[in-house]
Design a protein around this motif. Structure first.
Motif, PDB file in Angstrom:
ATOM      1  N   LEU A 170      64.049  -7.101 -13.802  1.00  0.00           N
ATOM      2  CA  LEU A 170      64.492  -6.253 -12.699  1.00  0.00           C
ATOM      3  C   LEU A 170      65.320  -7.093 -11.746  1.00  0.00           C
ATOM      4  CD1 LEU A 170      60.996  -4.712 -11.783  1.00  0.00           C
ATOM      5  CD2 LEU A 170      62.700  -3.687 -13.314  1.00  0.00           C
ATOM      6  N   HIS A 171      66.086  -6.445 -10.892  1.00  0.00           N
ATOM      7  CA  HIS A 171      66.740  -7.217  -9.835  1.00  0.00           C
ATOM      8  C   HIS A 171      65.804  -7.419  -8.647  1.00  0.00           C
ATOM      9  CE1 HIS A 171      69.526  -8.875  -7.000  1.00  0.00           C
ATOM     10  NE2 HIS A 171      69.219  -7.913  -6.134  1.00  0.00           N
ATOM     11  N   SER A 172      65.235  -6.342  -8.147  1.00  0.00           N
ATOM     12  CA  SER A 172      64.512  -6.384  -6.880  1.00  0.00           C
ATOM     13  C   SER A 172      63.006  -6.445  -7.082  1.00  0.00           C
ATOM     14  CB  SER A 172      64.858  -5.158  -6.032  1.00  0.00           C
ATOM     15  OG  SER A 172      66.251  -5.045  -5.840  1.00  0.00           O
ATOM     16  N   ASP A 173      62.336  -7.159  -6.211  1.00  0.00           N
ATOM     17  CA  ASP A 173      60.878  -7.211  -6.224  1.00  0.00           C
ATOM     18  C   ASP A 173      60.328  -6.052  -5.394  1.00  0.00           C
ATOM     19  OD1 ASP A 173      62.230  -8.676  -4.225  1.00  0.00           O
ATOM     20  OD2 ASP A 173      60.397  -9.726  -3.630  1.00  0.00           O
ATOM     21  N   THR A 174      60.485  -4.862  -5.956  1.00  0.00           N
ATOM     22  CA  THR A 174      60.064  -3.629  -5.314  1.00  0.00           C
ATOM     23  C   THR A 174      59.517  -2.684  -6.368  1.00  0.00           C
ATOM     24  OG1 THR A 174      60.838  -1.713  -4.022  1.00  0.00           O
ATOM     25  CG2 THR A 174      62.393  -2.669  -5.566  1.00  0.00           C
ATOM     26  N   THR A 175      58.691  -1.734  -5.922  1.00  0.00           N
ATOM     27  CA  THR A 175      58.200  -0.690  -6.827  1.00  0.00           C
ATOM     28  C   THR A 175      59.057   0.567  -6.748  1.00  0.00           C
ATOM     29  OG1 THR A 175      56.658   0.098  -5.116  1.00  0.00           O
ATOM     30  CG2 THR A 175      55.817  -1.532  -6.698  1.00  0.00           C
ATOM     31  N   ALA A 176      60.200   0.503  -6.064  1.00  0.00           N
ATOM     32  CA  ALA A 176      61.065   1.678  -5.919  1.00  0.00           C
ATOM     33  C   ALA A 176      61.590   2.181  -7.255  1.00  0.00           C
ATOM     34  CB  ALA A 176      62.234   1.351  -4.989  1.00  0.00           C
ATOM     35  N   TYR A 177      61.584   1.342  -8.294  1.00  0.00           N
ATOM     36  CA  TYR A 177      62.017   1.798  -9.619  1.00  0.00           C
ATOM     37  C   TYR A 177      61.190   2.986 -10.096  1.00  0.00           C
ATOM     38  CZ  TYR A 177      64.522  -2.659  -9.789  1.00  0.00           C
ATOM     39  OH  TYR A 177      65.362  -3.715  -9.511  1.00  0.00           O
ATOM     40  N   LEU A 178      59.944   3.040  -9.661  1.00  0.00           N
ATOM     41  CA  LEU A 178      59.061   4.135 -10.081  1.00  0.00           C
ATOM     42  C   LEU A 178      59.562   5.485  -9.590  1.00  0.00           C
ATOM     43  CD1 LEU A 178      55.690   2.313  -9.313  1.00  0.00           C
ATOM     44  CD2 LEU A 178      56.628   2.789 -11.586  1.00  0.00           C
ATOM     45  N   ASP A 179      60.426   5.506  -8.583  1.00  0.00           N
ATOM     46  CA  ASP A 179      60.971   6.766  -8.076  1.00  0.00           C
ATOM     47  C   ASP A 179      61.953   7.405  -9.045  1.00  0.00           C
ATOM     48  OD1 ASP A 179      59.520   6.245  -5.796  1.00  0.00           O
ATOM     49  OD2 ASP A 179      61.244   5.578  -4.613  1.00  0.00           O
ATOM     50  N   TYR A 180      62.400   6.656 -10.061  1.00  0.00           N
ATOM     51  CA  TYR A 180      63.486   7.135 -10.911  1.00  0.00           C
ATOM     52  C   TYR A 180      63.066   7.430 -12.347  1.00  0.00           C
ATOM     53  CZ  TYR A 180      66.201   5.582  -6.941  1.00  0.00           C
ATOM     54  OH  TYR A 180      66.693   5.420  -5.673  1.00  0.00           O
ATOM     55  N   GLY A 181      61.800   7.295 -12.668  1.00  0.00           N
ATOM     56  CA  GLY A 181      61.389   7.659 -14.017  1.00  0.00           C
ATOM     57  C   GLY A 181      60.157   6.911 -14.476  1.00  0.00           C
ATOM     58  N   ASP A 182      59.527   7.446 -15.522  1.00  0.00           N
ATOM     59  CA  ASP A 182      58.307   6.866 -16.075  1.00  0.00           C
ATOM     60  C   ASP A 182      58.575   5.988 -17.284  1.00  0.00           C
ATOM     61  OD1 ASP A 182      56.779   8.167 -14.154  1.00  0.00           O
ATOM     62  OD2 ASP A 182      56.536   9.965 -15.397  1.00  0.00           O
ATOM     63  N   SER A 183      59.833   5.784 -17.632  1.00  0.00           N
ATOM     64  CA  SER A 183      60.191   4.879 -18.714  1.00  0.00           C
ATOM     65  C   SER A 183      61.459   4.150 -18.298  1.00  0.00           C
ATOM     66  CB  SER A 183      60.429   5.636 -20.024  1.00  0.00           C
ATOM     67  OG  SER A 183      61.623   6.406 -19.951  1.00  0.00           O
ATOM     68  N   ILE A 184      61.716   3.027 -18.937  1.00  0.00           N
ATOM     69  CA  ILE A 184      62.930   2.271 -18.630  1.00  0.00           C
ATOM     70  C   ILE A 184      64.167   3.108 -18.900  1.00  0.00           C
ATOM     71  CG2 ILE A 184      64.333   0.312 -19.417  1.00  0.00           C
ATOM     72  CD1 ILE A 184      61.748  -1.267 -19.731  1.00  0.00           C
ATOM     73  N   GLU A 185      64.145   3.857 -20.001  1.00  0.00           N
ATOM     74  CA  GLU A 185      65.292   4.705 -20.336  1.00  0.00           C
ATOM     75  C   GLU A 185      65.534   5.749 -19.253  1.00  0.00           C
ATOM     76  OE1 GLU A 185      62.782   3.989 -22.323  1.00  0.00           O
ATOM     77  OE2 GLU A 185      63.762   2.696 -23.794  1.00  0.00           O
ATOM     78  N   ASP A 186      64.450   6.355 -18.753  1.00  0.00           N
ATOM     79  CA  ASP A 186      64.601   7.366 -17.707  1.00  0.00           C
ATOM     80  C   ASP A 186      65.164   6.747 -16.425  1.00  0.00           C
ATOM     81  OD1 ASP A 186      63.652   9.333 -19.368  1.00  0.00           O
ATOM     82  OD2 ASP A 186      61.614   9.321 -18.549  1.00  0.00           O
ATOM     83  N   VAL A 187      64.676   5.577 -16.070  1.00  0.00           N
ATOM     84  CA  VAL A 187      65.162   4.912 -14.859  1.00  0.00           C
ATOM     85  C   VAL A 187      66.661   4.659 -14.965  1.00  0.00           C
ATOM     86  CG1 VAL A 187      65.079   2.768 -13.518  1.00  0.00           C
ATOM     87  CG2 VAL A 187      62.950   3.854 -14.265  1.00  0.00           C
ATOM     88  N   ASN A 188      67.093   4.058 -16.059  1.00  0.00           N
ATOM     89  CA  ASN A 188      68.511   3.738 -16.213  1.00  0.00           C
ATOM     90  C   ASN A 188      69.369   4.988 -16.276  1.00  0.00           C
ATOM     91  OD1 ASN A 188      67.976   0.956 -16.242  1.00  0.00           O
ATOM     92  ND2 ASN A 188      67.648   0.952 -18.457  1.00  0.00           N
ATOM     93  N   ASP A 189      68.926   5.990 -17.031  1.00  0.00           N
ATOM     94  CA  ASP A 189      69.703   7.227 -17.138  1.00  0.00           C
ATOM     95  C   ASP A 189      69.811   7.929 -15.787  1.00  0.00           C
ATOM     96  OD1 ASP A 189      70.058   6.765 -19.815  1.00  0.00           O
ATOM     97  OD2 ASP A 189      68.551   8.213 -20.482  1.00  0.00           O
ATOM     98  N   THR A 190      68.708   7.965 -15.043  1.00  0.00           N
ATOM     99  CA  THR A 190      68.715   8.641 -13.748  1.00  0.00           C
ATOM    100  C   THR A 190      69.657   7.955 -12.770  1.00  0.00           C
ATOM    101  OG1 THR A 190      66.434   9.409 -14.038  1.00  0.00           O
ATOM    102  CG2 THR A 190      67.293   9.360 -11.791  1.00  0.00           C
ATOM    103  N   ILE A 191      69.602   6.636 -12.710  1.00  0.00           N
ATOM    104  CA  ILE A 191      70.461   5.904 -11.780  1.00  0.00           C
ATOM    105  C   ILE A 191      71.927   6.061 -12.160  1.00  0.00           C
ATOM    106  CG2 ILE A 191      71.096   3.578 -11.008  1.00  0.00           C
ATOM    107  CD1 ILE A 191      68.088   2.921 -11.032  1.00  0.00           C
ATOM    108  N   HIS A 192      72.243   6.015 -13.453  1.00  0.00           N
ATOM    109  CA  HIS A 192      73.634   6.231 -13.871  1.00  0.00           C
ATOM    110  C   HIS A 192      74.103   7.629 -13.500  1.00  0.00           C
ATOM    111  CE1 HIS A 192      73.001   2.984 -17.167  1.00  0.00           C
ATOM    112  NE2 HIS A 192      73.362   2.448 -16.021  1.00  0.00           N
TER     113      HIS A 192
END
Length: 427
Positions: free
Chosen positions: A298-320
């Motif tokens: 990850l870049h940031s030492d935060t749990t904010a990634y959890l706001d964008y999905g329950d899987s790595i794929e969901d996080v990346n797709d949502t942010i894009h």
């Protein structure tokens, strides 16, 4: 996505903001390179490097064709000499073959198709360097294929902490690890290299750093390895400053602008003048998270990634998808969340925060940048080049949160060290 010609934005300085917004004003003179808040928010602690102003907080507490490796001849036949390999232009999905080239045997895959397991070059890995960006005559990355014996399986895994425009320091560390040669070309064969984000701002040559990483991505792919990068908060900041300028955005404490925030947090006018569409496109396609051999990068030492999905794929797709909307307020919210830090530092709550990420996305350790190690250690660092204390003591990554987190920002902007490290650590 950003529309227009590849050279859009070249030679244009950032427009100064107006005096009509309420929160802050861009100074007439060049702003300081470093923005330091007056407080970490924690009692008794010194100001924190890179802490962002209060208005950042809430109001309430796909795969293109594979590189054309030539088939290996039988043992009794000598290999025929091969012409240099030309990578497909970025981000076009079509194969741009030479007139005398053989037709492709497989059709290119679209950007919405799932990546194959393991590494295959992606649209964000094989970019086009703008004309003149590296001194070359053309618009495409020219990669020479050099036949070499490939080891079975993937090569060693390396990670790079925050670079922040310090191109010379990056080149020195990559060369020391054997990843590039004296001419700054990929020399690590099938090695795997991940940058953890924050390529620009504060240091002197952020665009030079991006150009180098883009070129190494193509060269590494041609050699059987890869060089990839994650999105940091400063990538979002630069994207926002270029796309939205002085457009007012809603923040937790009133109205702000990307332009003023970028200048306040180390934005370099020379980077903005050299910024091209291809750089914006490359940054906006970077993933936010990836899992490599049990390491959650990850870049940031935060749990904010959890706001964008329950899987790595969901996080990346949502942010894009959110970035593709080209909405100033949505992009600001992404940037604001990526600036959060220190979620793993507290001895009581930190390990639990790391475990929440690992339980959701997998892996046994989080590897991150963003928060300089001197501040994670509680040291008092300086940003004026004073080497008598603090950051100069950093000589490697910091393992903390009961061994669950590895910090990689050595504080290069604070007379610290730019870290390039092989994983797993032998700690």
């Amino acid at each position: 996505m950003v529309e227009g010609s590849m050279t859009q934005g070249a030679g244009q300085g950032p427009a100064m903001r107006t005096d009509t917004l309420r929160d802050f004003r861009v100074p007439v003179t060049e702003p300081a390179l470093y923005a330091v808040s007056t407080s970490t928010g924690l009692p008794g602690e010194p100001p924190v490097y890179g802490e962002y102003p209060a208005y950042y907080e809430d109001a309430t507490p796909n795969v293109p064709p594979q590189p054309g490796y030539p088939p290996q001849p039988p043992a009794h036949q000598p290999a025929a000499p091969q012409a240099p390999l030309q990578q497909p232009p970025y981000p076009d999905t079509r194969i741009h073959a030479r007139p005398d080239a053989e037709p492709a045997h497989t059709a290119p895959r679209g950007p919405d198709e799932d990546d194959l397991e393991g590494y295959t070059p992606t649209y964000r890995d094989l970019p086009v360097i703008g004309r003149g960006a590296l001194g070359g005559p053309g618009d495409t990355v020219q990669v020479q294929y050099v036949p070499q014996e490939q080891a079975a399986g993937p090569g060693p895994l390396y990670v790079v902490g925050d670079v922040h425009g310090y191109l010379d320091e990056l080149v020195t560390e990559l060369h020391a690890q054997g990843l590039i040669d004296a001419e700054r070309r990929w020399s690590a064969g099938n090695a795997r290299l991940w940058f953890l984000g924050d390529f620009t701002d504060r240091g002197p040559d952020g665009i030079g750093v991006i150009d180098l990483v883009m070129r190494l991505s193509a060269e590494a792919a041609a050699a059987g390895g890869y060089c990839k990068a994650l999105m940091g908060n400063h990538e979002l900041l630069l994207i926002g400053a270029k796309r939205f300028g002085d457009t007012p955005v809603v923040s937790g404490a009133g109205t702000a602008t990307f332009q003023a925030a970028w200048l306040l947090n180390g934005g370099q006018r020379t980077d903005m003048e050299r910024l091209q569409d291809v750089h914006l496109q490359w940054m906006s396609r970077l993933d936010a998270a990836v899992l490599e051999e049990g390491h959650l990068l990850l870049h940031s030492d935060t749990t904010a990634y959890l706001d964008y999905g329950d899987s790595i794929e969901d996080v990346n797709d949502t942010i894009h998808e959110l970035l593709n909307r080209a909405d100033a307020d949505i992009t600001w919210d992404l940037f604001r969340k990526f600036t959060k830090r220190f979620a793993f530092r507290d001895e009581g709550t930190g390990p639990a925060a790391v475990r929440e990420l690992l339980d959701t996305y997998g892996g046994s350790r989080v590897v991150h940048g963003h928060s300089p190690i001197p501040y994670l250690l509680g040291e008092v660092g300086t940003e004026d080049g004073d080497e008598s204390r603090g950051p100069e003591a950093v000589d490697g990554p910091h393992v903390y949160a009961e061994g669950l987190a590895i910090a990689m920002d050595g504080g290069v902007t604070m007379a610290g060290k730019l870290l390039v490290v092989q994983l797993p650590l032998s700690d």
